[in-house]
Structure formats: C-alpha cells, structure tokens
Design a protein around this motif. Structure first.
Motif, PDB file in Angstrom:
ATOM      1  N   THR A  24     -31.747 -20.298  18.145  1.00 21.01           N
ATOM      2  CA  THR A  24     -30.728 -20.132  17.101  1.00 21.01           C
ATOM      3  C   THR A  24     -29.477 -19.887  17.698  1.00 21.01           C
ATOM      4  O   THR A  24     -28.262 -20.668  17.009  1.00 21.01           O
ATOM      5  N   ARG A  25     -29.224 -19.352  18.789  1.00 25.50           N
ATOM      6  CA  ARG A  25     -27.940 -19.346  19.642  1.00 25.50           C
ATOM      7  C   ARG A  25     -27.305 -20.891  19.586  1.00 25.50           C
ATOM      8  O   ARG A  25     -26.194 -21.289  19.521  1.00 25.50           O
ATOM      9  N   ASN A  26     -28.176 -21.780  20.057  1.00 32.42           N
ATOM     10  CA  ASN A  26     -27.648 -23.140  20.414  1.00 32.42           C
ATOM     11  C   ASN A  26     -27.288 -23.605  19.305  1.00 32.42           C
ATOM     12  O   ASN A  26     -26.293 -24.719  19.016  1.00 32.42           O
ATOM     13  N   GLU A  28     -26.091 -22.418  16.358  1.00 32.03           N
ATOM     14  CA  GLU A  28     -24.984 -22.144  15.900  1.00 32.03           C
ATOM     15  C   GLU A  28     -23.582 -22.843  16.787  1.00 32.03           C
ATOM     16  O   GLU A  28     -22.664 -23.048  16.281  1.00 32.03           O
ATOM     17  N   ARG A  29     -23.847 -22.694  17.982  1.00 33.59           N
ATOM     18  CA  ARG A  29     -22.793 -23.082  18.803  1.00 33.59           C
ATOM     19  C   ARG A  29     -22.639 -24.787  18.645  1.00 33.59           C
ATOM     20  O   ARG A  29     -21.486 -25.487  18.485  1.00 33.59           O
ATOM     21  N   PHE A  42     -17.822 -16.344  21.520  1.00 28.79           N
ATOM     22  CA  PHE A  42     -18.777 -16.374  22.560  1.00 28.79           C
ATOM     23  C   PHE A  42     -18.492 -16.057  23.942  1.00 28.79           C
ATOM     24  O   PHE A  42     -19.536 -15.850  24.882  1.00 28.79           O
TER      25      PHE A  42
END
Length: 113
Positions: A24-26, A28-29, A42
């Motif tokens: 999920t973090r990847n 979003e970025r 971030f």
C-alpha cells in the motif's frame, strides 16, 4: 500438530500485515509521483530532540511498574480488607497500569518531540 499450525498461522498473519503495509505504501507513493504531487510527507524529520523509542521505552517501563505495583496493592487488599481475593487483584491490576500510563502521557508531553 496444533503448535505447528499455530506457528504457521502466526507467521502468515505477520507476513500478510507487513506485505499489505509495504504494498500500500508503494502504491501511494507511485500515485503521488504519477500526479506530480509533493511527496514531502514521507520524509522523516530529523529535528526531533527525543526519539520515538524513548517514548515507547518510557511507557513500557511505566506499564511494567504499574503491573508490579498492582500486584502489591492486590496483596494488600487481600491481607487487610474483606474484599474477595480475586476482586482486589483484578481491580488493582487494571487500575494501576492505567494510572501509570496516564502519568506516562503527561511525562511524554513534557519531552520535546
């Protein structure tokens, strides 16, 4: 056989949580990069005067002290009052760590984060 299933299930749960977090973090970025948005949220701030681990360590130590103090108070309730033995221990073991965490909250607010 049951401990093996429990260990496998525990490992699968921990792996799944970390996998979903990083995936999920990847995403979003990558979405921020595609839309030309600012990704400064971030970046880790280095201007903190006290690290996060100090706050965690403070609260953990206060909870453990609260549990020990709760056992002491529970023993005093058992010896010197007419309360039920279990009631004195349970009440003190829930009340004192909570009170110590409240103290930790006020001590953490005084720290410079």
């Amino acid at each position: 056989m049951e401990p093996v299933i429990i260990c496998i299930s525990l490992f699968a749960c921990i792996f799944g949580i970390f996998f979903l977090f990083f995936q999920t973090r990847n995403k979003e970025r990558l979405a921020l990069i595609e839309n030309d948005k600012d990704a400064s949220i971030f970046k880790v701030r280095k201007d903190r005067s006290s690290p996060v681990w100090a706050v965690i360590l403070l609260n953990l130590s206060l909870v453990l002290m609260g549990v020990g103090f709760g056992f002491l108070i529970g023993n005093l309730f058992e010896a010197y009052t007419v309360l039920n033995d279990d009631l004195g221990y349970i009440a003190s073991l829930f009340f004192t760590p909570g009170a110590f965490l409240l103290l930790g909250f006020y001590l953490t607010r005084k720290m410079k984060l």
